[in-house]
Design a protein around this motif. Structure first.
Motif, short mmCIF file in Angstrom:
data_model
loop_
_atom_site.label_atom_id
_atom_site.label_comp_id
_atom_site.label_asym_id
_atom_site.label_seq_id
_atom_site.Cartn_x
_atom_site.Cartn_y
_atom_site.Cartn_z
N TRP A 78 43.22 19.07 9.77
CA TRP A 78 44.67 18.28 9.37
C TRP A 78 44.65 18.00 7.73
N ASP A 79 43.66 17.54 7.38
CA ASP A 79 43.73 17.59 5.83
C ASP A 79 44.30 18.74 5.02
N ASN A 80 43.94 19.97 5.63
CA ASN A 80 44.45 21.17 5.14
C ASN A 80 45.89 21.35 5.15
N TRP A 81 46.50 20.95 6.32
CA TRP A 81 47.82 21.03 6.70
C TRP A 81 48.44 20.15 5.57
N MET A 82 48.06 18.91 5.08
CA MET A 82 48.65 18.37 4.29
C MET A 82 48.98 19.00 2.78
N PRO A 138 31.89 18.59 -0.22
CA PRO A 138 32.38 20.00 -0.08
C PRO A 138 33.64 19.87 -0.63
N GLU A 139 34.48 20.82 -1.30
CA GLU A 139 35.78 20.92 -1.55
C GLU A 139 36.61 20.85 -0.49
N THR A 140 36.16 21.02 0.73
CA THR A 140 36.97 21.08 2.04
C THR A 140 37.17 19.46 2.35
N ALA A 141 36.22 18.54 1.79
CA ALA A 141 36.42 17.10 2.30
C ALA A 141 37.25 16.63 1.57
N LYS A 142 38.42 16.25 2.11
CA LYS A 142 39.89 15.54 1.58
C LYS A 142 39.57 14.05 2.11
N ASP A 143 39.58 13.17 1.23
CA ASP A 143 39.44 11.81 1.75
C ASP A 143 40.47 10.71 1.43
N TYR A 144 41.31 11.12 0.74
CA TYR A 144 42.80 10.33 0.35
C TYR A 144 43.58 11.23 -0.24
#
Length: 184
Positions: free
Chosen positions: A179-183, A152-158
């Motif tokens: 926390w990835d959304n904070w980035m 999903p678009e919410t999965a930020k892995d790098y």
């Protein structure tokens, strides 16, 4: 060309997670130019793979009361020690292919401030990749096309970013949500 530093906090190298992380971290060592790679934490097998692959290992990291590594301490330590100007925080189960560095180099040449992030393709791999085979990347891409599922678009892995960004990072626990959304 622009060199990068990749850093990650692996899970314990146990069972299938060991194979998955070994595939991913080995793929990073094959990028050209070879990035500076830093593994953080004291999880089982981390020191051993760092030694085996000739990469840097920082066992001591700032943790919360449950022993979970904290993002602010990890970022501060990597920023202090990394030689390269472009940093990459990545989950230790993400395989990188040559195209990633090309994209990062193009963006870094154009912009002083940037954040590149992305989501993964989920693919069940239960065996070690044969990195001696010169076609391993093409074979992997074929498998992804056949059996992969886009996360999903919410999965930020790098996250690729210049070293001077993110000078202050909250005490987010690694492996916990959002926390990835904070980035971004």
């Amino acid at each position: 060309s622009i060199s990068i530093a990749i850093f990650a906090v692996p899970k314990p190298f146990i069972g299938n997670i060991s194979i998955i992380q070994r595939n991913a971290i080995t793929s990073w060592t094959l990028l050209e130019p070879r990035p500076e790679i830093i593994l953080l934490g004291e999880e089982k097998g981390t020191a051993e793979i760092a030694t085996e692959l000739g990469i840097r290992h920082l066992p001591k990291v700032k943790c919360n009361g449950y022993g979970t590594p904290l993002l602010d301490g990890i970022f501060a330590e990597v920023k202090r020690l990394a030689k390269n100007k472009i940093l990459t925080y990545i989950n230790a189960d993400i395989i990188l292919t040559k195209g990633f560095l090309t994209t990062v180099q193009q963006v870094a040449a154009e912009f002083q401030d940037f954040l590149l992030t992305g989501r993964r393709w989920n693919l069940e791999l239960e065996t070690a990749l044969n990195f001696e085979d010169k076609n391993w990347e093409n074979d992997l891409k074929k498998l992804v096309c056949q059996r992969g599922i886009l996360a999903p678009e919410t999965a930020k892995d790098y996250f690729f970013f210049p070293k001077h960004l993110f000078s202050e990072v909250p005490e987010f626990a690694i492996g916990r949500g959002y926390w990835d959304n904070w980035m971004v």
